[in-house]
Design a protein around this motif. Structure first.
Motif, mmCIF file in Angstrom:
data_model
loop_
_atom_site.group_PDB
_atom_site.id
_atom_site.type_symbol
_atom_site.label_atom_id
_atom_site.label_comp_id
_atom_site.label_asym_id
_atom_site.label_seq_id
_atom_site.Cartn_x
_atom_site.Cartn_y
_atom_site.Cartn_z
ATOM 1 N N VAL A 1 7.160 -3.055 -21.891
ATOM 2 C CA VAL A 1 6.750 -4.280 -21.203
ATOM 3 C C VAL A 1 5.448 -3.982 -20.474
ATOM 4 O O VAL A 1 5.424 -3.184 -19.527
ATOM 5 C CB VAL A 1 7.819 -4.766 -20.205
ATOM 6 N N ASN A 2 4.361 -4.588 -20.970
ATOM 7 C CA ASN A 2 3.046 -4.391 -20.369
ATOM 8 C C ASN A 2 2.134 -5.528 -20.826
ATOM 9 O O ASN A 2 1.758 -5.588 -21.994
ATOM 10 C CB ASN A 2 2.462 -3.037 -20.784
ATOM 11 N N PRO A 3 1.763 -6.434 -19.905
ATOM 12 C CA PRO A 3 0.926 -7.571 -20.294
ATOM 13 C C PRO A 3 -0.490 -7.188 -20.709
ATOM 14 O O PRO A 3 -1.191 -7.988 -21.313
ATOM 15 C CB PRO A 3 0.904 -8.446 -19.032
ATOM 16 N N SER A 4 -0.908 -5.961 -20.442
ATOM 17 C CA SER A 4 -2.268 -5.520 -20.773
ATOM 18 C C SER A 4 -2.376 -4.888 -22.153
ATOM 19 O O SER A 4 -3.471 -4.541 -22.584
ATOM 20 C CB SER A 4 -2.752 -4.510 -19.735
ATOM 21 N N VAL A 5 -1.240 -4.697 -22.826
ATOM 22 C CA VAL A 5 -1.239 -4.016 -24.122
ATOM 23 C C VAL A 5 -0.704 -4.963 -25.189
ATOM 24 O O VAL A 5 0.328 -5.602 -25.008
ATOM 25 C CB VAL A 5 -0.372 -2.726 -24.079
ATOM 26 N N VAL B 1 11.324 0.929 -14.242
ATOM 27 C CA VAL B 1 10.064 0.408 -13.722
ATOM 28 C C VAL B 1 9.070 1.504 -13.344
ATOM 29 O O VAL B 1 9.368 2.372 -12.524
ATOM 30 C CB VAL B 1 10.324 -0.492 -12.492
ATOM 31 N N PHE B 2 7.889 1.406 -13.945
ATOM 32 C CA PHE B 2 6.738 2.243 -13.621
ATOM 33 C C PHE B 2 5.642 1.353 -13.025
ATOM 34 O O PHE B 2 4.561 1.216 -13.582
ATOM 35 C CB PHE B 2 6.178 2.914 -14.885
ATOM 36 N N ARG B 3 5.927 0.706 -11.937
ATOM 37 C CA ARG B 3 4.954 -0.132 -11.228
ATOM 38 C C ARG B 3 5.004 0.251 -9.761
ATOM 39 O O ARG B 3 6.035 0.697 -9.278
ATOM 40 C CB ARG B 3 5.305 -1.631 -11.356
ATOM 41 N N ARG B 4 3.913 0.011 -9.051
ATOM 42 C CA ARG B 4 3.900 0.306 -7.620
ATOM 43 C C ARG B 4 4.945 -0.549 -6.915
ATOM 44 O O ARG B 4 5.279 -1.650 -7.338
ATOM 45 C CB ARG B 4 2.517 0.045 -7.044
ATOM 46 N N SER B 5 5.431 -0.024 -5.812
ATOM 47 C CA SER B 5 6.530 -0.645 -5.067
ATOM 48 C C SER B 5 6.307 -2.118 -4.756
ATOM 49 O O SER B 5 7.233 -2.922 -4.841
ATOM 50 C CB SER B 5 6.777 0.115 -3.763
ATOM 51 N N GLU B 6 5.077 -2.496 -4.412
ATOM 52 C CA GLU B 6 4.836 -3.893 -4.036
ATOM 53 C C GLU B 6 5.037 -4.877 -5.183
ATOM 54 O O GLU B 6 5.203 -6.069 -4.967
ATOM 55 C CB GLU B 6 3.441 -4.072 -3.411
ATOM 56 N N TYR B 7 5.051 -4.391 -6.415
ATOM 57 C CA TYR B 7 5.268 -5.269 -7.572
ATOM 58 C C TYR B 7 6.735 -5.345 -8.002
ATOM 59 O O TYR B 7 7.084 -6.132 -8.875
ATOM 60 C CB TYR B 7 4.426 -4.806 -8.762
ATOM 61 N N GLN C 1 11.414 4.224 -10.882
ATOM 62 C CA GLN C 1 11.101 5.623 -11.165
ATOM 63 C C GLN C 1 10.818 6.434 -9.898
ATOM 64 O O GLN C 1 10.668 5.879 -8.810
ATOM 65 C CB GLN C 1 9.898 5.700 -12.101
ATOM 66 N N LEU C 2 10.697 7.718 -10.078
ATOM 67 C CA LEU C 2 10.429 8.664 -9.002
ATOM 68 C C LEU C 2 9.216 8.206 -8.192
ATOM 69 O O LEU C 2 8.174 7.873 -8.755
ATOM 70 C CB LEU C 2 10.176 10.049 -9.604
ATOM 71 N N GLY C 3 9.371 8.160 -6.875
ATOM 72 C CA GLY C 3 8.279 7.753 -5.994
ATOM 73 C C GLY C 3 8.212 6.261 -5.730
ATOM 74 O O GLY C 3 7.368 5.810 -4.965
ATOM 75 N N ILE C 4 9.094 5.484 -6.350
ATOM 76 C CA ILE C 4 9.060 4.025 -6.193
ATOM 77 C C ILE C 4 10.331 3.571 -5.470
ATOM 78 O O ILE C 4 11.441 3.844 -5.921
ATOM 79 C CB ILE C 4 8.952 3.320 -7.554
#
Length: 141
Positions: free
Chosen positions: A51-55, A80-86, A105-108
């Protein structure tokens, strides 16, 4: 009550019954963590859905979708591999499509995403790498 990840047995059960894993923010660049994690999941027998709207086109041989709502089949885990705010928006979409698990994911982390997903009936895992958990709890299939 503060957020706590499920215990190891519950995470193992989630992975054993994963179904399709939608990978939000999956990059088509082979040196990115999202790509390496998704590839490792595929190599261990999981079905990933990018899932990636840019690809446009495919990543790792799978059709890429712009959003979770565009996926025409059931999704078990939204990874999810997106920054927390998303992540609150992703959590809302995960609820709307009937996913079973929201995995950040890790860090989110996101208390808001947790609340949205939990209120929608999803199990939530935050700040953990799905590839690492799979390696520890399941191993090579």
């Amino acid at each position: 009550m503060p957020f706590e990840n499920p215990g190891r047995e519950e995470i193992k059960n989630i992975l054993e019954n994963a179904g399709n894993i939608a990978v939000v923010g999956l990059s088509d660049k082979t040196d990115r963590t999202s790509y390496m994690v998704a590839q490792a999941l595929q190599n261990n027998g999981y079905r990933i859905i990018p899932v990636n709207p840019s690809v446009q086109g495919e990543i790792l041989g799978e059709k890429v979708f712009s959003s979770l709502k565009d996926i025409p089949e059931p999704v078990g885990i939204v990874n999810v591999f997106r920054r927390s705010e998303y992540t609150p928006e992703v959590a809302q979409e995960a609820v709307e499509i009937g996913a079973k698990v929201l995995w950040l994911q890790l860090g989110i982390t996101s208390e808001e995403a947790y609340k949205i997903a939990a209120d929608g009936g999803l199990a939530v895992i935050m700040d953990r790498c799905i590839k690492v958990e799979d390696s520890i709890l399941i191993g090579k299939r």
